[in-house]
Design a protein around this motif. Structure first.
Motif: not given
Ligand SMILES: Cc1ncc(COP(=O)(O)O)c(C=O)c1O
Length: 396
Positions: A8-16
């Motif tokens: 549930g923590g923030q993703k390292t990378r949102e972009k594809s």
């Protein structure tokens, strides 16, 4: 509060990362041109014929025969070598099933060799151990695009009077010992299936080293026809493996872009090798010094769970994917353990430790298309892995 994205923590990378396939107006216009020409099959137009020449020339050869898939190319190559009932063919244990199945179709038996821990290419020593008086063929897979150790393989083959076929499904434009793949064996099939670095959705080509073999291979891809004979005259019991002009047109456009993409992937792979090596427990596959070019179809690193609190590869992969890194597990079983191979291991199940470990514990695959992204994008992979390592307690 959790840090890891899987919790549930923030993703390292949102972009594809860059997706696949890539195309532009070149493909679009060529497809329309083929459509409007009314010449849709390769026997009528010149797209496939021109592509064959262009692809062969890129590998310093003059003859390529386009076929429906690399699988089809391998089936033709096994038969062209003359594999027959009672023969044995040696394939690496860490490969796709299509490298091996044509042996069964020829009535031959498959023997498996382990791969090298540094590159996952066939291990010449393991290969030599498998040779018997029945061995007629060695399949040298250029795994992930890195050319196999062809000098040693060909030396062994020559010593024992055995034929070699390169399975170059993943190795467009790869080069070792100063020579392009396709120059180390009489026939080398390549794949243009959807996931491949050059693609027409499906498709393949057989590079033919000796131009005198061209007519034989063409006939085997075209219902056993011969060049100067009647359409309904057949000289061999062969199938139809021809490509369409639509595929030929797409492939010619893909090929134009390819040298630049190969170069970009080489740079991306070099960056990742260096960057990921900085993380304890992560070891990218080696790049031998005598390799001049690799297609980098797959970028692979080895995962060592002892540096990650003992968590399994599968759990690590789930955590990495949750961080926004599309990493894959790759082959899940050595080929000899595939249910489809049950009748090939009647003499007892082989135990090939490098292939076993790669499947179960170690190999992590990244697709070639993300190597087209910038170093800044690629750096996210190491950042995500380090984040998992630093917060490994969250996974225990
Ligand atoms: C090593 C290897 N050989 C053969 C093939 C078969 O290729 P195709 O899907 O074009 O039949 C593949 C496809 O992934 C492959 O990776």
């Amino acid at each position: 509060m959790s840090t890891l994205a899987i919790n549930g923590g923030q993703k390292t990378r949102e972009k594809s990362f860059t997706g696949w396939p890539l195309w532009d107006d070149g493909e679009k216009n060529s497809l329309i041109n083929v459509l409007e020409s009314g010449k849709w099959g390769c026997l009528h137009g010149d797209q496939v014929t021109n592509f064959e020449k262009e692809f062969a020339s890129m590998h310093d050869l003059s003859v390529g025969v386009a076929v429906a898939s690399c699988d089809a190319g391998l089936r033709i190559a096994y038969k062209a070598i003359g594999i027959k009932p009672g023969d044995e063919a040696i394939v690496p244990a860490y490969t796709f099933i299509a490298s091996a199945v044509p042996a069964i179709d020829c009535g031959a038996k498959i023997k498996f060799a382990d791969v090298l821990p540094g590159t996952y290419n066939i291990d010449p020593a393991s290969l030599e151990e498998q040779i018997t008086e029945k061995t007629k063929l060695i399949i040298a897979v250029h795994f992930a695009g890195l050319p196999a150790r062809m000098e040693e393989i060909n030396r062994i083959a020559e010593k024992h009077g055995i034929a070699v076929i390169e399975d170059a499904a993943q190795a467009w434009g790869s080069k070792r010992y100063g020579k392009y793949v396709g120059n180390f064996s009489p026939f080398a099939p390549f794949s243009f299936q959807s996931s491949k670095n050059i693609t027409s959705g499906e498709g393949g080509i057989i590079l033919v080293r000796n131009p005198e073999d061209e007519d034989k291979i063409r006939s085997m891809a075209n219902n056993g026809r011969r060049k100067e004979a009647q359409w309904y005259e057949h000289f061999g019991q062969a199938g139809n493996y021809r490509l369409t002009e639509f595929q030929g047109a797409i492939l010619r456009n893909q090929l134009k872009r390819y040298p630049q993409q190969l170069d970009t992937r080489e740079k991306g792979a070099a960056f990742l090798r260096e960057n990921l090596s900085l993380i304890e427990g992560i070891t990218p596959l080696e790049r031998p010094g005598d390799v001049q070019a690799s297609s980098n179809h797959i970028f692979i690193f080895k995962y060592d769970k002892s540096h990650f609190g003992g968590i399994s590869k599968d759990k690590f992969l789930s955590a990495l994917q949750a961080e926004g890194i599309p990493a894959l597990t790759g082959y899940v079983l050595p080929l000899y353990k595939q249910p489809a191979m049950a009748d090939q291991v009647t003499g007892g199940m082989p135990d090939m430790p490098v292939s076993e470990k790669a499947c179960k514990e170690e190999a992590v695959w990244l697709r070639h298309s993300l190597l087209l992204d910038s170093e800044e994008d690629l750096a996210d992979i190491g950042i995500a892995i380090k984040k998992i390592q630093d917060n490994i307690k969250e996974l225990n």
